[in-house]
Design a protein around this motif. Structure first.
Motif, PDB file in Angstrom:
ATOM      1  N   VAL A 102       3.192   4.269   7.826  1.00  0.00           N
ATOM      2  CA  VAL A 102       2.954   3.262   8.869  1.00  0.00           C
ATOM      3  C   VAL A 102       1.962   3.812   9.895  1.00  0.00           C
ATOM      4  CG1 VAL A 102       3.991   2.072  10.835  1.00  0.00           C
ATOM      5  CG2 VAL A 102       5.118   2.009   8.604  1.00  0.00           C
ATOM      6  N   ARG A 103       2.200   5.026  10.358  1.00  0.00           N
ATOM      7  CA  ARG A 103       1.309   5.609  11.369  1.00  0.00           C
ATOM      8  C   ARG A 103      -0.117   5.759  10.831  1.00  0.00           C
ATOM      9  NH1 ARG A 103       5.940   9.289  11.908  1.00  0.00           N
ATOM     10  NH2 ARG A 103       7.197   8.606  13.699  1.00  0.00           N
ATOM     11  N   ALA A 104      -0.234   6.127   9.572  1.00  0.00           N
ATOM     12  CA  ALA A 104      -1.564   6.311   8.987  1.00  0.00           C
ATOM     13  C   ALA A 104      -2.305   4.993   8.802  1.00  0.00           C
ATOM     14  CB  ALA A 104      -1.433   7.024   7.639  1.00  0.00           C
ATOM     15  N   LEU A 105      -1.551   3.910   8.580  1.00  0.00           N
ATOM     16  CA  LEU A 105      -2.173   2.604   8.341  1.00  0.00           C
ATOM     17  C   LEU A 105      -2.507   1.854   9.616  1.00  0.00           C
ATOM     18  CD1 LEU A 105       0.068   1.397   5.369  1.00  0.00           C
ATOM     19  CD2 LEU A 105      -2.355   1.993   5.233  1.00  0.00           C
ATOM     20  N   MET A 106      -1.878   2.203  10.716  1.00  0.00           N
ATOM     21  CA  MET A 106      -2.059   1.469  11.967  1.00  0.00           C
ATOM     22  C   MET A 106      -3.530   1.329  12.393  1.00  0.00           C
ATOM     23  SD  MET A 106       0.723   0.204  13.042  1.00  0.00           S
ATOM     24  CE  MET A 106       0.187  -0.193  14.712  1.00  0.00           C
ATOM     25  N   PRO A 107      -4.369   2.368  12.254  1.00  0.00           N
ATOM     26  CA  PRO A 107      -5.755   2.224  12.694  1.00  0.00           C
ATOM     27  C   PRO A 107      -6.556   1.171  11.936  1.00  0.00           C
ATOM     28  CG  PRO A 107      -5.165   4.550  12.521  1.00  0.00           C
ATOM     29  CD  PRO A 107      -4.057   3.776  11.891  1.00  0.00           C
ATOM     30  N   ALA A 110       0.847  -1.192   0.000  1.00  0.00           N
ATOM     31  CA  ALA A 110       0.000   0.000   0.000  1.00  0.00           C
ATOM     32  C   ALA A 110       0.878   1.236   0.000  1.00  0.00           C
ATOM     33  CB  ALA A 110      -0.914   0.016   1.224  1.00  0.00           C
ATOM     34  N   THR A 111       0.442   2.250  -0.751  1.00  0.00           N
ATOM     35  CA  THR A 111       1.125   3.545  -0.732  1.00  0.00           C
ATOM     36  C   THR A 111       0.231   4.625  -0.120  1.00  0.00           C
ATOM     37  OG1 THR A 111       0.357   4.176  -2.954  1.00  0.00           O
ATOM     38  CG2 THR A 111       2.405   2.911  -2.815  1.00  0.00           C
ATOM     39  N   SER A 112      -0.967   4.219   0.301  1.00  0.00           N
ATOM     40  CA  SER A 112      -1.932   5.174   0.863  1.00  0.00           C
ATOM     41  C   SER A 112      -2.886   4.441   1.800  1.00  0.00           C
ATOM     42  CB  SER A 112      -2.736   5.835  -0.256  1.00  0.00           C
ATOM     43  OG  SER A 112      -3.580   4.873  -0.894  1.00  0.00           O
ATOM     44  N   VAL A 113      -3.625   5.197   2.577  1.00  0.00           N
ATOM     45  CA  VAL A 113      -4.621   4.603   3.469  1.00  0.00           C
ATOM     46  C   VAL A 113      -5.735   3.947   2.654  1.00  0.00           C
ATOM     47  CG1 VAL A 113      -6.363   5.101   5.228  1.00  0.00           C
ATOM     48  CG2 VAL A 113      -4.107   6.178   5.357  1.00  0.00           C
ATOM     49  N   ALA A 114      -6.146   4.582   1.557  1.00  0.00           N
ATOM     50  CA  ALA A 114      -7.211   4.003   0.732  1.00  0.00           C
ATOM     51  C   ALA A 114      -6.809   2.624   0.217  1.00  0.00           C
ATOM     52  CB  ALA A 114      -7.546   4.932  -0.422  1.00  0.00           C
ATOM     53  N   GLU A 115      -5.557   2.479  -0.206  1.00  0.00           N
ATOM     54  CA  GLU A 115      -5.098   1.167  -0.655  1.00  0.00           C
ATOM     55  C   GLU A 115      -5.038   0.186   0.510  1.00  0.00           C
ATOM     56  OE1 GLU A 115      -2.421   2.853  -4.426  1.00  0.00           O
ATOM     57  OE2 GLU A 115      -1.424   2.086  -2.611  1.00  0.00           O
TER      58      GLU A 115
END
Length: 333
Positions: free
Chosen positions: A196-201, A150-155
């Motif tokens: 990483v921080r953005a994907l953690m949730p 993933a390169t983004s939260v949406a992905e």
């Protein structure tokens, strides 16, 4: 799957440079090795998987390209051939008259799926997107753990919703092809720590990737929430890698560029003659890669290495020539 690792270092699957020998060395050192299957046909994939199994009894992963089929545009492709024609002529060569879609996507590749279902690697990783729901169900049914870039939260959300087990957070500083699902969509260009921080949730384990070259960077990624770090450029000078001599030598320069010129998709490459070409009119991936490889071959035939796809992350200058096992231990947080 991470509890089995002595060192939480994952070797990135790098098509063309990673080898079964590299995966074996990383696994035997207590890390997680990967074999890149994106540029192989089904029989080549079977041979690569079995080569790793001959060298280690530890778990390892395989990686596949899940890109959309190329958007064929004869006019655009002809224009791109004409753009590169003068460069070919400098080397006394002519460009190909037509271009081919040299790397089929895993999506719809029944032969590759059959190999994976028969061989049952512990981990199947995906880049550029996701397999079909039917492929995902079959791989999960075979007991494979599923990873995706993933390169983004949406992905990341799409990966989670598809039932995957792990997200690989590819920061913008990472070498090689950007894993973005749609290369024509906006790219937030987050570095691996922010991603990483953005994907953690999202609640899935996250592996950090992007110019992680030493223990300090690995610890920072783990502090941000990553369960492991994925390294590619750090292994390019390993004797077990298939990195060409010119590529190894160019790493010391360190400067990298994100370009579509070589393959048709954004990819981070060591700055060279190819990256200096305006990529605005590049043909779609992987069609552009067909002529990119032809240009590199023509230049190499005349002793010029400046048109190679020398993929590397922004930490290239920090790469060290040493056995892969030493790199695993040196980076391990």
């Amino acid at each position: 799957m991470f509890d089995d690792l002595t060192h939480r270092v994952v070797q990135a699957p790098m098509a063309g440079t990673s080898t079964p020998e590299l995966a074996v060395a990383v696994c035997e050192a207590g890390g997680l090795g990967f074999v890149a299957l994106g540029a192989l046909d089904a029989e080549g994939a079977r041979k690569a998987i079995r080569a790793v199994r001959r060298g280690t009894d530890r778990a390892f992963g395989v990686n596949l390209f899940c890109h959309r089929p190329a958007r064929r545009d004869p006019a655009q492709e002809a224009a791109w051939i004409d753009t590169l024609r003068p460069v070919f002529q400098r080397f006394g060569a002519s460009p190909p008259m037509t271009l081919s879609e040299i790397y089929p996507s895993f999506r719809g590749n029944d032969a590759m799926l059959s190999v994976l279902l028969a061989e049952r690697p512990a981990i199947v990783g995906c880049h550029f997107g996701l397999p079909t729901p039917e492929q995902i169900a079959a791989l999960k049914g075979a007991g494979c753990k599923l990873w995706a870039t993933a390169t983004s939260v949406a992905e990341g959300q799409a990966i989670r919703d598809a039932g995957f087990d792990v997200i690989v957070a590819q920061g913008y500083e990472a070498g090689g092809h950007r894993g973005i699902f749609d290369p024509d969509s906006p790219d937030s260009r987050l570095d691996h720590l922010a991603l990483v921080r953005a994907l953690m949730p999202l609640g899935l384990p996250v592996v950090a990737a992007g110019a992680i070259m030493d223990r300090a960077a690995a610890r920072a990624a783990m502090d941000a929430g990553a369960v492991a770090v994925q390294c590619g450029t750090a292994f390019l000078r390993a004797p077990e890698a298939a990195t060409p001599p010119a590529h190894r030598a160019a790493l010391s320069g360190g400067r990298t560029v994100m370009t579509r010129a070589i393959s048709g998709r954004p990819a981070r490459c060591l700055a060279n003659d190819f990256t200096a070409i305006d990529d605005t009119g590049a043909a779609d991936y992987p069609v552009a890669y067909d002529i990119g490889k032809a240009l590199h071959a023509a230049a190499m035939a005349q002793g010029t290495a400046g048109y190679g796809a020398f993929w590397a992350g922004t930490g290239a200058a920090a790469s060290i020539a040493r056995p892969a096992a030493d790199t695993v231990r040196a980076i391990s947080p």
